[in-house]
Design an enzyme around this catalytic site. Structure first.
Site, PDB file in Angstrom:
ATOM      1  CG  ASP A   1      -0.324   0.197   2.533  1.00  0.00           C
ATOM      2  OD1 ASP A   1       0.932   0.247   2.602  1.00  0.00           O
ATOM      3  OD2 ASP A   1      -1.057   0.318   3.536  1.00  0.00           O
TER       4      ASP A   1
ATOM      5  CG  HIS B   1       9.588 -24.611  11.905  1.00  0.00           C
ATOM      6  ND1 HIS B   1       9.623 -24.594  13.290  1.00  0.00           N
ATOM      7  CD2 HIS B   1      10.760 -25.168  11.508  1.00  0.00           C
ATOM      8  CE1 HIS B   1      10.760 -25.122  13.718  1.00  0.00           C
ATOM      9  NE2 HIS B   1      11.480 -25.471  12.656  1.00  0.00           N
TER      10      HIS B   1
ATOM     11  CB  THR C   1       2.086  -3.055  10.899  1.00  0.00           C
ATOM     12  OG1 THR C   1       0.875  -3.479  10.259  1.00  0.00           O
ATOM     13  CG2 THR C   1       1.862  -1.744  11.648  1.00  0.00           C
TER      14      THR C   1
END
Ligand code: RB5
Length: 147
Positions: free
Chosen positions: A8, A98, A67
């Protein structure tokens, strides 16, 4: 290897830097936008990147927002996407080893350009370990069918 990348407005600058970094390393980078700092909504770009990966147009996806969280949540709504928000090389490496993550998300307001580039290198250089982790990925995939 083909990498789809998107962001964004908050992630635009870091996305440009990461795209350049990946190209310098020889990756084939597909920049799905956004292409300026004008305000946009991150779900559109998370979905574009995730669809590129699950549709086979890219091997892996890279998402950037302020974030990494919002765009990662959006990417994970696309069936088959396993998007991981990472903050450093260790979390990025383990997301592959993992969790068999196929989309890596970073936060431009949290992670500096060098740390983000190191995280991408760790992500793309790591291999899914399979074994007991495969059972857990299979369960995640089964959850998609329960929705
Ligand atoms: C945009 O201001 C910001 O909310 C977005 O980039 C992201 O951080 C959301 O998770």
């Amino acid at each position: 290897m083909r990498i789809a990348i998107g962001s964004d407005h908050a992630g635009f600058g870091l996305k440009q830097e990461l795209a350049d970094h990946l190209r310098q390393e020889g990756y084939d980078v597909d920049d799905l936008g956004t292409h300026s700092e004008d305000s946009v909504d991150y779900p559109e770009y998370g979905a574009l990147v995730a669809h590129a990966v699950v549709d086979g147009e890219a091997d892996y996806g890279v998402c950037v927002c302020g974030t990494g969280i919002g765009i990662g949540i959006a990417a994970n709504k696309v069936r088959g996407a396993r998007a991981a928000v990472v903050h450093d090389a260790t979390s990025a490496r383990m997301a592959r080893q993992h969790n068999d993550a196929n989309v890596v998300c970073v936060g431009a307001r949290l992670t500096g350009p060098q740390a983000a580039a190191d995280a991408l290198d760790a992500f793309l250089g790591a291999t899914f370990e399979g074994g007991r982790h495969q059972r857990r990925i299979d369960r995640i995939t089964a959850l998609e069918g329960e929705q």
